[in-house]
Design a protein around this motif. Structure first.
Motif, PDB file in Angstrom:
ATOM      1  N   MET A 145       0.843  -1.182   0.000  1.00  0.00           N
ATOM      2  CA  MET A 145       0.000   0.000   0.000  1.00  0.00           C
ATOM      3  C   MET A 145       0.875   1.227   0.000  1.00  0.00           C
ATOM      4  SD  MET A 145      -2.821   1.096   2.855  1.00  0.00           S
ATOM      5  CE  MET A 145      -1.559   1.365   4.079  1.00  0.00           C
ATOM      6  N   THR A 146       0.558   2.211  -0.803  1.00  0.00           N
ATOM      7  CA  THR A 146       1.340   3.435  -0.848  1.00  0.00           C
ATOM      8  C   THR A 146       0.933   4.345   0.291  1.00  0.00           C
ATOM      9  OG1 THR A 146      -0.259   4.472  -2.315  1.00  0.00           O
ATOM     10  CG2 THR A 146       1.606   3.336  -3.331  1.00  0.00           C
ATOM     11  N   THR A 147       1.855   5.185   0.707  1.00  0.00           N
ATOM     12  CA  THR A 147       1.598   6.118   1.782  1.00  0.00           C
ATOM     13  C   THR A 147       1.934   7.504   1.283  1.00  0.00           C
ATOM     14  OG1 THR A 147       3.818   5.694   2.614  1.00  0.00           O
ATOM     15  CG2 THR A 147       2.019   4.450   3.603  1.00  0.00           C
ATOM     16  N   PRO A 148       0.979   8.239   0.754  1.00  0.00           N
ATOM     17  CA  PRO A 148       1.258   9.506   0.096  1.00  0.00           C
ATOM     18  C   PRO A 148       1.712  10.581   1.058  1.00  0.00           C
ATOM     19  CG  PRO A 148      -1.104   9.182   0.324  1.00  0.00           C
ATOM     20  CD  PRO A 148      -0.459   7.913   0.769  1.00  0.00           C
ATOM     21  N   SER A 149       2.525  11.500   0.526  1.00  0.00           N
ATOM     22  CA  SER A 149       2.907  12.670   1.294  1.00  0.00           C
ATOM     23  C   SER A 149       1.899  13.769   1.037  1.00  0.00           C
ATOM     24  CB  SER A 149       4.308  13.122   0.872  1.00  0.00           C
ATOM     25  OG  SER A 149       4.319  13.441  -0.509  1.00  0.00           O
ATOM     26  N   GLU A 150       2.081  14.872   1.731  1.00  0.00           N
ATOM     27  CA  GLU A 150       1.193  16.017   1.518  1.00  0.00           C
ATOM     28  C   GLU A 150       1.285  16.466   0.064  1.00  0.00           C
ATOM     29  OE1 GLU A 150      -1.522  18.969   2.879  1.00  0.00           O
ATOM     30  OE2 GLU A 150      -0.773  17.119   3.727  1.00  0.00           O
ATOM     31  N   PRO A 151       0.172  16.594  -0.637  1.00  0.00           N
ATOM     32  CA  PRO A 151       0.209  16.944  -2.050  1.00  0.00           C
ATOM     33  C   PRO A 151       1.012  18.221  -2.288  1.00  0.00           C
ATOM     34  CG  PRO A 151      -2.008  16.312  -1.402  1.00  0.00           C
ATOM     35  CD  PRO A 151      -1.206  16.398  -0.159  1.00  0.00           C
ATOM     36  N   GLY A 152       1.925  18.136  -3.251  1.00  0.00           N
ATOM     37  CA  GLY A 152       2.611  19.322  -3.702  1.00  0.00           C
ATOM     38  C   GLY A 152       3.847  19.699  -2.926  1.00  0.00           C
ATOM     39  N   ASP A 153       4.144  19.031  -1.763  1.00  0.00           N
ATOM     40  CA  ASP A 153       5.306  19.491  -1.022  1.00  0.00           C
ATOM     41  C   ASP A 153       6.597  18.850  -1.494  1.00  0.00           C
ATOM     42  OD1 ASP A 153       5.171  16.949  -0.004  1.00  0.00           O
ATOM     43  OD2 ASP A 153       4.602  17.545   2.024  1.00  0.00           O
ATOM     44  N   GLY A 154       6.489  17.726  -2.226  1.00  0.00           N
ATOM     45  CA  GLY A 154       7.685  17.100  -2.780  1.00  0.00           C
ATOM     46  C   GLY A 154       8.532  16.386  -1.760  1.00  0.00           C
ATOM     47  N   LEU A 155       8.094  16.343  -0.508  1.00  0.00           N
ATOM     48  CA  LEU A 155       8.882  15.721   0.552  1.00  0.00           C
ATOM     49  C   LEU A 155       8.091  14.584   1.170  1.00  0.00           C
ATOM     50  CD1 LEU A 155      10.222  18.925   2.364  1.00  0.00           C
ATOM     51  CD2 LEU A 155      11.486  17.426   0.799  1.00  0.00           C
ATOM     52  N   PRO A 156       8.766  13.525   1.633  1.00  0.00           N
ATOM     53  CA  PRO A 156       8.058  12.431   2.279  1.00  0.00           C
ATOM     54  C   PRO A 156       7.461  12.880   3.608  1.00  0.00           C
ATOM     55  CG  PRO A 156      10.430  12.160   2.533  1.00  0.00           C
ATOM     56  CD  PRO A 156      10.227  13.297   1.580  1.00  0.00           C
TER      57      PRO A 156
ATOM     58  N   ILE B  94      -6.651   4.540   4.747  1.00  0.00           N
ATOM     59  CA  ILE B  94      -7.283   5.435   3.770  1.00  0.00           C
ATOM     60  C   ILE B  94      -7.896   6.636   4.486  1.00  0.00           C
ATOM     61  CG2 ILE B  94      -9.279   5.652   2.226  1.00  0.00           C
ATOM     62  CD1 ILE B  94      -8.651   2.814   1.236  1.00  0.00           C
ATOM     63  N   ARG B  95      -8.545   6.382   5.618  1.00  0.00           N
ATOM     64  CA  ARG B  95      -9.156   7.474   6.372  1.00  0.00           C
ATOM     65  C   ARG B  95      -8.096   8.405   6.956  1.00  0.00           C
ATOM     66  NH1 ARG B  95     -14.416   4.878   9.529  1.00  0.00           N
ATOM     67  NH2 ARG B  95     -15.225   3.688   7.742  1.00  0.00           N
ATOM     68  N   TRP B  96      -6.972   7.838   7.369  1.00  0.00           N
ATOM     69  CA  TRP B  96      -5.893   8.674   7.897  1.00  0.00           C
ATOM     70  C   TRP B  96      -5.355   9.612   6.816  1.00  0.00           C
ATOM     71  CZ3 TRP B  96      -3.563  10.243  12.245  1.00  0.00           C
ATOM     72  CH2 TRP B  96      -2.298  10.837  12.135  1.00  0.00           C
ATOM     73  N   TYR B  97      -5.084   9.059   5.649  1.00  0.00           N
ATOM     74  CA  TYR B  97      -4.487   9.860   4.585  1.00  0.00           C
ATOM     75  C   TYR B  97      -5.492  10.724   3.837  1.00  0.00           C
ATOM     76  CZ  TYR B  97       0.005   7.802   5.444  1.00  0.00           C
ATOM     77  OH  TYR B  97       1.180   7.440   6.048  1.00  0.00           O
ATOM     78  N   ALA B  98      -6.781  10.535   4.158  1.00  0.00           N
ATOM     79  CA  ALA B  98      -7.793  11.429   3.600  1.00  0.00           C
ATOM     80  C   ALA B  98      -7.801  12.770   4.335  1.00  0.00           C
ATOM     81  CB  ALA B  98      -9.171  10.788   3.678  1.00  0.00           C
ATOM     82  N   MET B  99      -7.185  12.802   5.507  1.00  0.00           N
ATOM     83  CA  MET B  99      -7.116  14.047   6.273  1.00  0.00           C
ATOM     84  C   MET B  99      -5.956  14.910   5.779  1.00  0.00           C
ATOM     85  SD  MET B  99      -7.934  12.893  10.213  1.00  0.00           S
ATOM     86  CE  MET B  99      -6.474  11.853  10.366  1.00  0.00           C
ATOM     87  N   SER B 100      -6.064  16.183   6.028  1.00  0.00           N
ATOM     88  CA  SER B 100      -4.972  17.087   5.680  1.00  0.00           C
ATOM     89  C   SER B 100      -3.831  16.914   6.680  1.00  0.00           C
ATOM     90  CB  SER B 100      -5.464  18.539   5.713  1.00  0.00           C
ATOM     91  OG  SER B 100      -5.776  18.912   7.050  1.00  0.00           O
ATOM     92  N   ARG B 101      -2.649  17.397   6.317  1.00  0.00           N
ATOM     93  CA  ARG B 101      -1.519  17.334   7.250  1.00  0.00           C
ATOM     94  C   ARG B 101      -1.855  18.071   8.548  1.00  0.00           C
ATOM     95  NH1 ARG B 101       3.973  17.046   6.484  1.00  0.00           N
ATOM     96  NH2 ARG B 101       3.464  15.566   4.828  1.00  0.00           N
ATOM     97  N   GLN B 102      -2.564  19.178   8.445  1.00  0.00           N
ATOM     98  CA  GLN B 102      -2.924  19.942   9.629  1.00  0.00           C
ATOM     99  C   GLN B 102      -3.822  19.116  10.550  1.00  0.00           C
ATOM    100  OE1 GLN B 102      -5.027  23.581   8.796  1.00  0.00           O
ATOM    101  NE2 GLN B 102      -4.737  24.399  10.859  1.00  0.00           N
ATOM    102  N   GLN B 103      -4.782  18.402   9.964  1.00  0.00           N
ATOM    103  CA  GLN B 103      -5.667  17.552  10.769  1.00  0.00           C
ATOM    104  C   GLN B 103      -4.887  16.412  11.416  1.00  0.00           C
ATOM    105  OE1 GLN B 103      -8.406  16.752   7.483  1.00  0.00           O
ATOM    106  NE2 GLN B 103     -10.064  17.754   8.622  1.00  0.00           N
TER     107      GLN B 103
END
Length: 326
Positions: free
Chosen positions: A1-12, A49-58
């Motif tokens: 399963m992939t674990t995405p980073s915050e969209p657009g930041d380019g950093l893990p 999925i629910r975890w990564y559906a939240m924003s980094r701030q959340q």
């Protein structure tokens, strides 16, 4: 399963490692709650999925990500348990929890050839032996969740109450009720070495088609339950009594001459598997009380045998791979 980073930041995501380290705990919890590795994997996937559906701030606002993941996974399991009774009304024959092999044998556990991640392996202890899981099936969803979280995973009743949406006192009562069910139905097991000897004698008597020897090894009130899900040939109702079971086993042995019976560890206890051309087609779990076999569970549903997919080691002879005497 992939674990995405915050969209657009380019950093893990710096929290990925910590979050993914919770995976084994979640798999262990969900399997005990549901009795199905496949369902447990789905629960953990949905939780992430629910975890990564939240924003980094959340995400950053959550003080304990591990506690959050456990709460979400437990609530998903609770919902699945609540709907399981209705789903099993349409299940063909008896339903048995999904059996698990020894973790050291769990190498190529998926039928699609994907290697199982070590984090997906369930830690085997007395809380996953088949007799224990079968008793759990008799509990209400709330009893099962309260008992597993508190008695097995050592969560406080305050934490359990937060997950179940009930008071700590109510959760204490749920766990107590579940505990009584366990004590009433789950007799103490003899030492593993003794169980292994009895299962080995049972295997020999079965292969010899020795009805008298089989009867001697079975409790007079023994039962055999098979689970095929309608996807393999199997009896649809339990067989009760030592003599009927022994005669049924001898008849089965006569029809299945192409089968090889091997000693294996099943859910942390001595068990047997039947293989045809190196492929596991049935897994047998046992409950031994004293010096007799009290219950036999035979799982033939192919969907429940994914972790038993044959690899090179599984094609060895029984003498090379036997249940260890501990």
């Amino acid at each position: 399963m992939t674990t995405p980073s915050e969209p657009g930041d380019g950093l893990p995501d710096p929290g990925v490692s910590a979050i993914m380290n919770e995976r084994r705990q979640l798999i262990n919890l969900a399997y005990r709650l549901l009795g199905s590795l496949a369902d447990a994997e789905d629960v953990v996937q949905e939780t992430y999925i629910r975890w990564y559906a939240m924003s980094r701030q959340q995400q950053d606002a959550i003080a304990s990500p591990g506690a959050w993941l456990t709460k979400v996974a437990s609530r998903i399991c609770l919902n699945m348990l609540s709907s399981a009774r209705a789903r099993r009304e349409t299940y063909v024959g008896e339903w048995i929890p999904e059996p698990l092999p020894e973790p050291t044998e769990w190498i190529n556990g998926r039928s699609d050839g994907i290697t199982v991640d070590p984090a997906d392996r369930v830690t085997l202890d007395e809380s996953v032996n088949m007799a224990f899981l079968v008793v759990l099936e008799s509990m209400t969803p709330a009893e099962r969740v309260a008992f597993i979280l508190h008695d097995v995973f050592r969560y406080s009743f305050a934490e359990v109450a937060d997950i179940l949406g009930r008071t700590p006192a109510a959760c204490r009562q749920l766990a107590s009720s579940a505990r009584r069910r366990i004590h009433a139905a789950h007799a103490p097991a003899p030492p593993t070495a003794q169980q292994a000897r009895i299962i080995r004698d049972f295997k020999q008597a079965w292969e010899d088609k020795d009805i008298d020897a089989l009867i001697d090894l079975l409790d007079p009130d023994a039962t055999v339950v098979a689970d095929s899900g309608g996807l393999a040939s199997a009896m649809l109702r339990p067989i009760e009594g030592a003599e009927p079971i022994a005669r049924s086993l001898v008849n089965l042995a006569g029809r299945l001459r192409d089968m090889t019976i091997l000693e294996r560890t099943v859910n942390g206890q001595p068990g047997l598997v039947a293989q045809r051309d190196g492929v596991t087609v049935t897994v047998y779990a046992f409950e031994v009380t004293g010096d007799r076999i009290r219950h036999i569970w035979g799982v033939r549903n192919p969907g429940k045998l994914r972790p038993w997919a044959a690899g090179p080691d599984d094609r060895q002879t029984p003498k090379q791979r036997t249940v260890p005497a501990r």
